[in-house]
Write a protein that holds these residues in place. Structure first.
Motif, PDB file in Angstrom:
ATOM      1  N   TYR A  95      -0.949   1.596  -5.844  1.00 40.97           N
ATOM      2  CA  TYR A  95      -0.901   0.163  -5.864  1.00 40.97           C
ATOM      3  C   TYR A  95      -0.412  -0.046  -4.462  1.00 40.97           C
ATOM      4  CZ  TYR A  95      -1.810  -0.464 -10.535  1.00 40.97           C
ATOM      5  OH  TYR A  95      -2.366  -0.422 -11.994  1.00 40.97           O
ATOM      6  N   PHE A  96       0.396   0.658  -3.680  1.00 39.81           N
ATOM      7  CA  PHE A  96       0.788   0.526  -2.330  1.00 39.81           C
ATOM      8  C   PHE A  96      -0.386   0.814  -1.439  1.00 39.81           C
ATOM      9  CE2 PHE A  96       2.781   2.293   1.315  1.00 39.81           C
ATOM     10  CZ  PHE A  96       3.719   1.469   1.659  1.00 39.81           C
ATOM     11  N   LYS A  98      -3.246  -0.362  -1.415  1.00 43.32           N
ATOM     12  CA  LYS A  98      -4.091  -1.386  -1.426  1.00 43.32           C
ATOM     13  C   LYS A  98      -3.670  -2.517  -0.199  1.00 43.32           C
ATOM     14  CE  LYS A  98      -5.213  -1.876  -6.297  1.00 43.32           C
ATOM     15  NZ  LYS A  98      -5.006  -2.671  -7.505  1.00 43.32           N
ATOM     16  N   VAL A  99      -2.620  -2.432   0.217  1.00 43.64           N
ATOM     17  CA  VAL A  99      -2.132  -3.295   1.565  1.00 43.64           C
ATOM     18  C   VAL A  99      -2.620  -2.684   2.751  1.00 43.64           C
ATOM     19  CG1 VAL A  99       0.038  -4.702   0.936  1.00 43.64           C
ATOM     20  CG2 VAL A  99       0.058  -2.165   1.290  1.00 43.64           C
ATOM     21  N   PHE A 100      -3.013  -1.499   2.741  1.00 43.82           N
ATOM     22  CA  PHE A 100      -3.471  -0.874   3.899  1.00 43.82           C
ATOM     23  C   PHE A 100      -5.168  -0.814   3.959  1.00 43.82           C
ATOM     24  CE2 PHE A 100       0.829   0.771   3.423  1.00 43.82           C
ATOM     25  CZ  PHE A 100       0.961   0.611   4.791  1.00 43.82           C
TER      26      PHE A 100
END
Length: 114
Positions: A95-96, A98-100
């Motif tokens: 999930y983390f 996804k911002v990258f």
């Protein structure tokens, strides 16, 4: 074609990249497999990736920085990213991620029957 080094296996088939990662990632590991991925992206444009985490123990601080740089540099180069693991924190890591990236990111647990 399969490239294997220090517990990291990179299978390449056109636009598909399969990484199997075991143990703890170090900066030097990125120096070995990132150029291979960069070459695939240069050849094919957007790629699909499958990352299998087998007995994975995370990153050193140097490797975490390399991972961040890779994510920023290839923000738009990965179309789909599947992460397969067996720990709750690995699911959180997906999930983390996804911002990258603009990639469609999905997590699968080794124990899932799906």
């Amino acid at each position: 074609m399969t490239i294997t080094f220090k517990g990291i296996e990179l299978d390449e088939d056109g636009k598909f990249i399969h990484l199997t990662i075991t143990g703890k990632l170090e900066k030097e590991d990125y120096d070995m497999f990132v150029p291979e991925i960069d070459q695939k992206i240069k050849l094919y444009g957007k790629v699909n990736m499958l990352v299998e985490l087998v007995d994975f123990h995370g990153w050193t601080s140097g490797a975490a920085w390399e991972d961040t740089k890779f994510g920023v540099r290839h923000f738009n180069d990965i179309e789909r990213l599947a992460i397969v693991g067996d720990k709750a924190w690995e699911k959180g890591m997906a999930y983390f991620c996804k911002v990258f990236t603009l990639a469609k990111v999905r997590y699968f647990d080794f124990t899932d029957d799906n």
